[in-house]
Design a protein around this motif. Structure first.
Motif, PDB file in Angstrom:
ATOM      1  N   THR A  34      21.664 -17.159   8.865  1.00  0.00           N
ATOM      2  CA  THR A  34      21.598 -16.749   7.567  1.00  0.00           C
ATOM      3  C   THR A  34      20.542 -17.736   6.873  1.00  0.00           C
ATOM      4  O   THR A  34      20.110 -18.652   7.375  1.00  0.00           O
ATOM      5  CB  THR A  34      22.734 -16.693   6.692  1.00  0.00           C
ATOM      6  N   SER A  35      19.828 -17.419   5.626  1.00  0.00           N
ATOM      7  CA  SER A  35      18.903 -17.917   5.374  1.00  0.00           C
ATOM      8  C   SER A  35      19.676 -18.910   4.107  1.00  0.00           C
ATOM      9  O   SER A  35      18.996 -19.597   3.164  1.00  0.00           O
ATOM     10  CB  SER A  35      17.966 -16.947   4.547  1.00  0.00           C
TER      11      SER A  35
ATOM     12  N   ASP B 155      11.187 -16.416  -3.151  1.00  0.00           N
ATOM     13  CA  ASP B 155      11.075 -15.728  -2.140  1.00  0.00           C
ATOM     14  C   ASP B 155       9.926 -16.246  -1.348  1.00  0.00           C
ATOM     15  O   ASP B 155       9.598 -16.082   0.048  1.00  0.00           O
ATOM     16  CB  ASP B 155      10.335 -14.382  -2.447  1.00  0.00           C
ATOM     17  N   ALA B 156       8.550 -16.737  -2.042  1.00  0.00           N
ATOM     18  CA  ALA B 156       7.658 -17.594  -1.288  1.00  0.00           C
ATOM     19  C   ALA B 156       8.041 -18.539  -0.254  1.00  0.00           C
ATOM     20  O   ALA B 156       7.648 -18.881   0.786  1.00  0.00           O
ATOM     21  CB  ALA B 156       6.618 -18.061  -1.989  1.00  0.00           C
ATOM     22  N   PHE B 157       9.242 -19.463  -0.646  1.00  0.00           N
ATOM     23  CA  PHE B 157       9.338 -20.346   0.200  1.00  0.00           C
ATOM     24  C   PHE B 157      10.395 -19.887   1.568  1.00  0.00           C
ATOM     25  O   PHE B 157      10.520 -20.656   2.042  1.00  0.00           O
ATOM     26  CB  PHE B 157      10.678 -21.292  -0.969  1.00  0.00           C
TER      27      PHE B 157
ATOM     28  N   ALA C 111      12.050 -15.771   7.735  1.00  0.00           N
ATOM     29  CA  ALA C 111      12.384 -14.253   7.449  1.00  0.00           C
ATOM     30  C   ALA C 111      13.570 -13.693   8.531  1.00  0.00           C
ATOM     31  O   ALA C 111      14.503 -12.915   8.107  1.00  0.00           O
ATOM     32  CB  ALA C 111      11.531 -13.070   7.386  1.00  0.00           C
ATOM     33  N   THR C 112      13.406 -14.599   9.715  1.00  0.00           N
ATOM     34  CA  THR C 112      14.471 -13.938  10.778  1.00  0.00           C
ATOM     35  C   THR C 112      15.467 -15.259  11.374  1.00  0.00           C
ATOM     36  O   THR C 112      14.502 -16.504  11.270  1.00  0.00           O
ATOM     37  CB  THR C 112      13.847 -13.198  11.919  1.00  0.00           C
ATOM     38  N   PRO C 113      16.425 -15.038  11.959  1.00  0.00           N
ATOM     39  CA  PRO C 113      16.862 -16.167  12.845  1.00  0.00           C
ATOM     40  C   PRO C 113      15.968 -16.729  13.810  1.00  0.00           C
ATOM     41  O   PRO C 113      15.975 -18.209  13.844  1.00  0.00           O
ATOM     42  CB  PRO C 113      18.383 -15.470  13.430  1.00  0.00           C
TER      43      PRO C 113
END
Length: 855
Positions: A180-181, A201-203, A208-210
């Motif tokens: 997860t993020s 969102d920029a950080f 975006a993916t594992p």
């Protein structure tokens, strides 16, 4: 290195807030890992640059962290912000890269980047050790080191941050950092002021993916908490290698509220980089560049790297701070007297005090306190505080004074900032220190049982120090350039700031006061402003603090003042305006004996806020042989100017308060205000020009403690202190104070200063106190007057039509509204300085349609 998912480096998507796509480029480094690797970097690419800032992010951020610095680089600087391999938009190598490899990565990248000239490294979090490793391998290129919330060592006796210990647990690390993020998102959310959704969102964008988050977990796992960890030896080499960088200018920019890298790590770095300048951004947490203007700090710091150190003011050899005490070491007269509601409660002679101070100084040294160690004092004014202060001074320790008027929260913040090595206190203060984990080994001024000592974590006591120092040779004494004291401002105009004085500056302050007021050993001082009493032994005069609530000067009444005067046959009185108001109000309660005691006062001094002539006139009616004076100054420099009541009368009415001529040895400049009320940066001595007051003197502070940027701004031009007060010089060379710079009303017609307006309003019958504030946007603010009357309302309200009209008639400018409140907020130290910023914020809300809530 273990193999994982690989993917090429890419450029960030367009539209990320604050990120100029022109900065982004991909840099291939042939030969790295054998086959070559590609990094994403942000580069301001200034071809005319004479210095390069190499910015290194930590985990789990990316080069986006430095966007403000790229947008506003220091003059003549190129800014390069890198993305580590497997992080940000750099190549995903599929390998596990430990600390040593990341240092080698950075070295290889900079070799490829064609960096000319000197380099300043700028780093955050894990970027700190990596950048320092690079600096140690590129020493000849390093012009400066800047670190923000990082660490190179786990201080002895302290456990690693809880967040890190939990994150490294195997059942937690994978799900939180990769699957997860949560780890990436949590780091961004850690800020005190939550960034906008677009910035958050920029950080997260590069993660975006594992698969793209694998290195986030690897960075966490590479934190060497165990001695046999694969990166432990490399981190140890980085830490020990900081000695090689001891001659490199360094700057530590810190968020002290960081739950990961607290002040504990700042102090470790401060010890390893003793040459470092330090600025703590109060309230900031982990992502310091997101919460504080790091770009502004760096512009100032980098800009002064090559500046020549200004020549010091001419040094005058002065007597040490304890000279007045030593000159009377054989004297049986009272040195310090304590009072309570029944009269004298305790006293000590000069001979007893001198002996006790020597014992405590020797005892401190024998107990392990060393010159330069900081000793905080949470002790009420009186004998014990005097002994502790002068004992510390004589053996070279640095006294830290944060008075109780700051409140528990303010005192805690002050002590965290000053980071004392030792803390001397009464039991109540030690209990609070224990409960709130204030720093410093605890020393009790009272003897305590073993059980109580253990409960409060007491290391020693004042009596134990006396025993240790009995018959022991005196330790070496400090020199004039050694640090003497860190004393905190009242917090009336923002968070309390630690103000540093070296011995020579404190000596110069003592000498200036003695010269201006012709103070002789025959004088005796009643100090209704407690910190002033501490200078009694330095001047060689008796002193007493009246029976009063120290944190509420306005609580002083006439009979308590008279009893204190009678106890030492006083010739001098120092009191705040609020104290004098209540003294005059209660004068009718004095007995003939008490009145007689005040007849012996030759000099009355009142300061801490503008003093209306009526307050002095009322006071000298009960001290009929006193000459009333108001010294003008501040925690950072006192005295600056002086004026007597007769001179106030001669000066008459004006746009503010006349504080008199600068005293001998003080220079005054005025930096004019622009149309928005900001100093233009051209200080001078032109008569009649309103601007910020700048002060030069031998007794100006050494600096603000661990507030490098604040100190830098306050010391321009060199040798002067920017007071934050606004005023002007008249044609006779007198200084008039018109208010605080932060309180100037930025109207469409130009800047309006508040003091003259307030004084005019306070001439209206029935009005006790007034605050003139601006509401609305800068450049078009409207003037609002908020008043407290002799018969106040139970809750805030609009002033009645008749009263509002009378207020408007009293002033020479347009008044948008008049509001009436039960009381105006004032500072705790003096009970005199109105918190105009708080009043303005409240008035702005009310006039925007909000409720008449509590002010």
């Amino acid at each position: 290195m273990t193999e994982g998912v690989r993917s090429p480096a890419t450029l960030p998507p367009d539209g990320l807030p604050g990120l100029d796509p022109a900065w982004s480029r991909l840099v291939s480094v042939p030969g790295l890992d054998g086959s070559g690797r590609t990094f994403h970097v942000l580069d301001s690419a200034d071809s005319e640059a004479t210095i390069t800032l190499l910015c290194v992010h930590g985990n789990p951020s990316w080069s986006y962290l430095w966007r403000d610095l790229l947008a506003r680089p220091p003059a003549g600087a190129r800014v390069i912000a890198i993305d580590h391999l497997d992080m940000g938009y750099s190549e995903r190598t599929g390998t596990t890269r430990r600390l040593e490899q990341r240092i080698e990565d950075l070295c290889a990248l900079t070799d490829e980047l064609d960096i000319d000239g000197p380099v300043v490294t700028v780093a955050h979090d894990w970027g700190g050790p990596i950048s320092l490793g690079w600096a140690q391998r590129n020493r000849d290129r390093v012009a400066g080191i800047v670190l923000t919330n990082t660490a190179v060592h786990q201080p002895a006796g302290a456990s690693a941050p809880t967040i890190i210990r939990i994150a490294r647990l195997a059942p937690v690390l994978g799900p939180m950092a990769v699957k997860t993020s949560a780890f990436v998102r949590g780091a961004v959310e850690m800020s005190r002021r939550r960034p906008s959704a677009e910035v958050r969102d920029a950080f997260l964008a590069p993660y975006a993916t594992p698969e793209r988050r694998a290195a986030v977990a690897e960075f966490v796992a590479d934190i060497p908490l165990e001695p046999d960890h694969p990166s432990a030896s490399m981190l140890d080499r980085v830490a020990s290698g900081l000695e090689e960088l001891s001659d490199v200018p360094a700057l530590l920019l810190w968020g002290p509220s960081d739950p990961v890298f607290s002040d504990l790590y700042l102090h470790d770095l401060e010890m390893r980089l003793p040459q470092a300048d330090i600025h703590r951004f109060i309230g900031a947490r982990h992502y310091v560049p997101e919460e504080a203007d790091v770009a502004d700090a760096l512009s100032a710091w980098v800009g002064q790297l090559d500046m020549e150190t200004p020549a010091p003011r001419e040094r005058i050899e002065r007597d040490p701070l304890w000279d007045g005490l030593e000159r009377r070491a054989g004297d049986g007269d009272d040195a310090v007297v304590e009072m309570n509601e029944h009269g004298r409660s305790r006293s000590v002679s000069f001979a007893e005090l001198a002996t006790d101070v020597d014992r405590v100084a020797a005892g401190l040294h024998r107990a392990g306190v060393r010159p330069g160690d900081r000793v905080a004092m949470l002790v009420p004014p009186g004998v014990d505080l005097t002994v502790c202060l002068y004992g510390c001074w004589k053996m070279g320790a640095v006294a830290v004074i944060a008075d109780a008027g700051l409140g528990v929260r303010g005192m805690g913040r002050a002590l965290q900032s000053a980071a004392p090595d030792y803390l001397i206190g009464i039991p109540k203060a030690l209990a609070v220190a224990r409960a709130l984990d204030w720093p410093g080994r605890r020393i009790s001024v009272n003897s305590m049982s073993n059980a109580a000592s253990r409960a409060l974590g007491v290391w020693s006591s004042l009596d134990e120090l006396r025993r240790l120092g009995e018959g022991v040779p005196a330790p070496p004494q400090p020199g004039p350039d050694d640090l003497a004291i860190v004393v905190f401002t009242s917090g009336a105009t923002g968070p309390a700031k630690g103000v540093r004085y070296r011995h020579r500056q404190a000596q110069a302050q003592r000498d200036a006061l003695m010269r201006i007021y012709s103070i002789e050993p025959t004088d005796r001082l009643v100090a209704a402003f407690a910190p002033f009493a501490l200078y009694g032994p330095a001047m060689g005069i008796s002193s007493v603090v009246p029976d009063m609530e120290i944190t509420a000067p306005g609580s002083l009444d006439a009979y308590a003042l008279a009893d204190a005067a009678d106890a030492i046959t006083a010739t001098l009185v120092f009191a705040s305006p609020a104290a004098l108001v209540n003294v005059s109000r209660t004068a009718g309660m004095m007995s003939p004996t008490q009145q007689s005691a005040l007849n012996g006062v030759r000099l009355l001094m009142s300061a801490g806020a503008p003093v209306p002539p009526s307050v002095l006139e009322s006071a000298i009616r009960i001290m009929p042989n006193a000459e009333a004076h108001t010294p003008y100054g501040m925690t950072e420099v006192l005295p600056v100017a002086d004026i007597s009541l007769g001179e106030i009368r001669d000066a008459g009415e004006g746009a503010g308060v006349c504080v008199g001529h600068p005293v001998e040895g003080v220079s005054i400049l005025i930096d004019p205000l622009d149309s928005l009320g900001r100093p233009v940066g051209e200080p001078g001595t032109t008569v009649g020009v309103t601007g910020e007051v700048l002060i030069g003197a031998a007794h100006v502070k050494d600096g603000y403690d661990r507030l490098w940027l604040t100190q830098f701004r306050s010391a321009q031009p060199s040798g002067f202190h920017r007071s934050g007060d606004v005023g002007r010089l008249d044609d006779e060379g007198r200084l008039w104070i018109e208010g605080r710079l932060a309180h100037v009303i930025s109207s469409a017609a130009g800047p309006v200063t508040p003091v003259a307006i307030e004084h005019a309003v306070q001439t209206v019958d029935g009005i006790r106190l007034a605050a003139a504030v601006g509401v609305g946007p800068e450049g078009s603010q409207q003037l609002v007057v908020v008043i407290a009357t002799e018969n106040p309302p139970r809750r805030p309200r609009l002033a009645g039509t008749s009263l509002a009209d009378t207020v408007r008639e009293a002033v020479a400018v347009d008044v948008a509204a008049v509001l009436e409140v039960p009381a105006l907020p004032v500072d705790k130290r003096h009970n005199s300085k109105i918190d105009r910023l708080r009043v303005a914020e409240w008035a702005d809300g009310v006039l925007a349609g909000g409720r008449f809530g509590r002010l």
